[in-house]
Design a protein around this motif. Structure first.
Motif, PDB file in Angstrom:
ATOM      1  N   SER A  52     -14.638  11.629  -1.371  1.00 11.53           N
ATOM      2  CA  SER A  52     -13.998  12.624  -2.228  1.00 11.53           C
ATOM      3  C   SER A  52     -12.848  13.274  -1.486  1.00 11.53           C
ATOM      4  N   GLY A  53     -12.093  14.108  -2.228  1.00 10.12           N
ATOM      5  CA  GLY A  53     -10.988  14.829  -1.632  1.00 10.12           C
ATOM      6  C   GLY A  53      -9.642  14.317  -2.110  1.00 10.12           C
ATOM      7  N   LEU A  54      -8.584  14.843  -1.497  1.00 11.05           N
ATOM      8  CA  LEU A  54      -7.218  14.458  -1.831  1.00 11.05           C
ATOM      9  C   LEU A  54      -6.842  13.204  -1.044  1.00 11.05           C
ATOM     10  N   PHE A  55      -6.485  12.157  -1.777  1.00  9.48           N
ATOM     11  CA  PHE A  55      -6.034  10.910  -1.179  1.00  9.48           C
ATOM     12  C   PHE A  55      -4.543  10.760  -1.441  1.00  9.48           C
ATOM     13  N   VAL A  56      -3.786  10.425  -0.409  1.00  9.36           N
ATOM     14  CA  VAL A  56      -2.362  10.166  -0.554  1.00  9.36           C
ATOM     15  C   VAL A  56      -2.091   8.730  -0.125  1.00  9.36           C
ATOM     16  N   ASP A  57      -1.506   7.947  -1.035  1.00  9.66           N
ATOM     17  CA  ASP A  57      -1.078   6.596  -0.696  1.00  9.66           C
ATOM     18  C   ASP A  57       0.425   6.626  -0.479  1.00  9.66           C
ATOM     19  N   LEU A  58       0.808   6.687   0.784  1.00 10.07           N
ATOM     20  CA  LEU A  58       2.209   6.786   1.164  1.00 10.07           C
ATOM     21  C   LEU A  58       2.902   5.438   0.960  1.00 10.07           C
ATOM     22  N   ALA A  59       4.143   5.475   0.492  1.00 10.42           N
ATOM     23  CA  ALA A  59       4.881   4.254   0.150  1.00 10.42           C
ATOM     24  C   ALA A  59       4.062   3.426  -0.830  1.00 10.42           C
ATOM     25  N   VAL A  65      -2.720  -0.101  -4.582  1.00 11.63           N
ATOM     26  CA  VAL A  65      -3.720   0.400  -3.633  1.00 11.63           C
ATOM     27  C   VAL A  65      -4.325   1.702  -4.141  1.00 11.63           C
ATOM     28  N   ALA A  66      -3.499   2.590  -4.664  1.00 17.80           N
ATOM     29  CA  ALA A  66      -4.001   3.857  -5.203  1.00 17.80           C
ATOM     30  C   ALA A  66      -4.991   3.624  -6.330  1.00 17.80           C
ATOM     31  N   ALA A  67      -4.736   2.643  -7.171  1.00 19.85           N
ATOM     32  CA  ALA A  67      -5.648   2.344  -8.279  1.00 19.85           C
ATOM     33  C   ALA A  67      -7.010   1.899  -7.757  1.00 19.85           C
ATOM     34  N   LEU A  68      -7.023   1.131  -6.668  1.00 23.17           N
ATOM     35  CA  LEU A  68      -8.295   0.736  -6.065  1.00 23.17           C
ATOM     36  C   LEU A  68      -9.037   1.957  -5.528  1.00 23.17           C
ATOM     37  N   ALA A  69      -8.313   2.854  -4.872  1.00 22.33           N
ATOM     38  CA  ALA A  69      -8.940   4.061  -4.325  1.00 22.33           C
ATOM     39  C   ALA A  69      -9.471   4.959  -5.435  1.00 22.33           C
ATOM     40  N   ALA A  70      -8.791   4.982  -6.568  1.00 21.71           N
ATOM     41  CA  ALA A  70      -9.168   5.874  -7.667  1.00 21.71           C
ATOM     42  C   ALA A  70     -10.421   5.417  -8.407  1.00 21.71           C
ATOM     43  N   ARG A  71     -10.931   4.230  -8.109  1.00 20.87           N
ATOM     44  CA  ARG A  71     -12.161   3.768  -8.749  1.00 20.87           C
ATOM     45  C   ARG A  71     -13.363   4.603  -8.331  1.00 20.87           C
ATOM     46  N   VAL A 121      -1.449   3.805   3.804  1.00 20.21           N
ATOM     47  CA  VAL A 121      -0.108   3.234   3.633  1.00 20.21           C
ATOM     48  C   VAL A 121      -0.237   1.733   3.834  1.00 20.21           C
ATOM     49  N   ALA A 122       0.172   0.972   2.820  1.00 17.97           N
ATOM     50  CA  ALA A 122       0.052  -0.484   2.855  1.00 17.97           C
ATOM     51  C   ALA A 122       1.435  -1.123   2.749  1.00 17.97           C
ATOM     52  N   PHE A 123       1.835  -1.809   3.791  1.00 18.64           N
ATOM     53  CA  PHE A 123       3.102  -2.546   3.815  1.00 18.64           C
ATOM     54  C   PHE A 123       4.300  -1.658   3.523  1.00 18.64           C
ATOM     55  N   GLY A 124       4.259  -0.423   4.009  1.00 17.36           N
ATOM     56  CA  GLY A 124       5.371   0.477   3.760  1.00 17.36           C
ATOM     57  C   GLY A 124       5.833   1.240   4.977  1.00 17.36           C
ATOM     58  N   LEU A 125       4.983   1.335   5.992  1.00 18.71           N
ATOM     59  CA  LEU A 125       5.343   2.171   7.137  1.00 18.71           C
ATOM     60  C   LEU A 125       6.513   1.584   7.920  1.00 18.71           C
ATOM     61  N   ARG A 126       6.672   0.261   7.854  1.00 17.42           N
ATOM     62  CA  ARG A 126       7.787  -0.340   8.596  1.00 17.42           C
ATOM     63  C   ARG A 126       9.140   0.006   7.985  1.00 17.42           C
ATOM     64  N   ASN A 127       9.127   0.601   6.780  1.00 19.24           N
ATOM     65  CA  ASN A 127      10.392   0.947   6.128  1.00 19.24           C
ATOM     66  C   ASN A 127      10.838   2.381   6.387  1.00 19.24           C
ATOM     67  N   VAL A 128      10.039   3.168   7.100  1.00 24.56           N
ATOM     68  CA  VAL A 128      10.488   4.522   7.419  1.00 24.56           C
ATOM     69  C   VAL A 128      11.586   4.442   8.472  1.00 24.56           C
ATOM     70  N   THR A 129      12.423   5.456   8.509  1.00 24.69           N
ATOM     71  CA  THR A 129      13.531   5.461   9.463  1.00 24.69           C
ATOM     72  C   THR A 129      13.084   5.899  10.848  1.00 24.69           C
ATOM     73  N   HIS A 130      12.157   6.854  10.902  1.00 25.81           N
ATOM     74  CA  HIS A 130      11.668   7.361  12.186  1.00 25.81           C
ATOM     75  C   HIS A 130      10.140   7.259  12.186  1.00 25.81           C
ATOM     76  N   LEU A 131       9.620   6.209  12.810  1.00 23.41           N
ATOM     77  CA  LEU A 131       8.185   5.931  12.751  1.00 23.41           C
ATOM     78  C   LEU A 131       7.362   7.040  13.387  1.00 23.41           C
ATOM     79  N   ASN A 145     -10.685  15.560  11.000  1.00 18.68           N
ATOM     80  CA  ASN A 145     -11.485  14.351  10.761  1.00 18.68           C
ATOM     81  C   ASN A 145     -11.020  13.548   9.547  1.00 18.68           C
ATOM     82  N   GLY A 146      -9.895  13.913   8.962  1.00 16.17           N
ATOM     83  CA  GLY A 146      -9.331  13.107   7.887  1.00 16.17           C
ATOM     84  C   GLY A 146      -8.937  11.727   8.398  1.00 16.17           C
ATOM     85  N   ILE A 147      -8.917  10.758   7.486  1.00 12.29           N
ATOM     86  CA  ILE A 147      -8.702   9.362   7.843  1.00 12.29           C
ATOM     87  C   ILE A 147      -7.259   8.936   7.597  1.00 12.29           C
ATOM     88  N   PHE A 148      -6.677   8.299   8.604  1.00 11.12           N
ATOM     89  CA  PHE A 148      -5.400   7.602   8.455  1.00 11.12           C
ATOM     90  C   PHE A 148      -5.704   6.108   8.446  1.00 11.12           C
TER      91      PHE A 148
END
Length: 231
Positions: A52-59, A65-71, A121-131, A145-148
């Motif tokens: 439970s809780g707030l999930f953020v799917d970056l990029a 991926v968000a739809a899978l998490a929302a199940r 974040v799935a297949f999107g982090l490589r597109n940020v300008t400053h990792l 203790n939140g999960i990355f």
């Protein structure tokens, strides 16, 4: 995109434009490039996340991926992406899925400090300008203790690498030209995979950003890798 003369702002603009251009064929291209295997990777990726809780799917793009998490009931799932066109395509396809769509970039996440239970974040982090800045932002918004979790293309095992390189550089841009009419976009995507840190190097960056319990697991001979860590 890798030209040192290009400012960070210009690079961000070009990447947004790129994804806007390929948005309507992006999911089809992913299926064709990976022979559909990316869907199995993503199902594995969303396992073992908080219930439970707030999930953020970056990029989060079109929200697969968000739809899978929302199940899982009890999760408030947010897609955060800089491409409005990608999210518009996702809204059209996932209209019945309880998702929130927010424009935002990895280096400047529009969420309060300590508010997020899981950031994926799935297949999107490589597109940020400053990792490093994006990792610092992920660390900031996660609760204690939140999960990355990051699913990203990585460095395949040595014996498979020549075959993978040939496929990446010769086949993928041609597919991009045929299906999406954007060969240059897919040439950029291939090059961005090569520039992203390999498994061990990215794990070190997570530790430097302050994460704990850093681990990774290869999938499909290391073509992709699932990284996990805690704030």
């Amino acid at each position: 995109f890798g030209d040192e003369a290009v400012s960070p702002e210009e690079r961000q603009r070009r990447i947004r434009t790129l994804f806007d251009q390929v948005a309507r064929r992006y999911d089809l291209m992913n299926d064709m490039m990976s022979f559909g295997i990316h869907r199995a990777w993503k199902r594995s990726f969303v396992r073992h996340l908080p219930e439970s809780g707030l999930f953020v799917d970056l990029a989060g793009g079109t929200g697969d991926v968000a739809a899978l998490a929302a199940r899982q009931t009890g999760r408030q799932v947010v897609v955060c992406d800089p491409s409005l066109e990608m999210m518009q395509v996702g809204r059209g396809r996932l209209g019945q899925t309880p998702l929130t769509w927010v424009a935002g970039e990895g280096e400047h996440l529009p969420f309060p400090t300590g508010s997020v239970s899981a950031l994926t974040v799935a297949f999107g982090l490589r597109n940020v300008t400053h990792l490093r800045d994006a990792l610092a932002e992920a660390h900031r918004v996660l609760r204690p203790n939140g999960i990355f979790a990051c699913l990203e293309f990585s460095r395949p095992v040595a014996w498979f690498r020549p075959f993978y390189d040939t496929y990446s550089y010769r086949v993928i841009p041609r597919l991009g030209a045929w299906v999406a009419a954007e060969p240059a976009a897919y040439q950029y995507l291939v090059e961005s995979i090569r520039r992203f840190p390999d498994q061990e190097a990215f794990a070190e960056l997570l530790q430097e950003a302050g994460f704990k319990d850093v681990s990774f697991r290869n999938v499909s001979l290391g073509i992709a890798c699932i990284h996990r860590a805690r704030r």
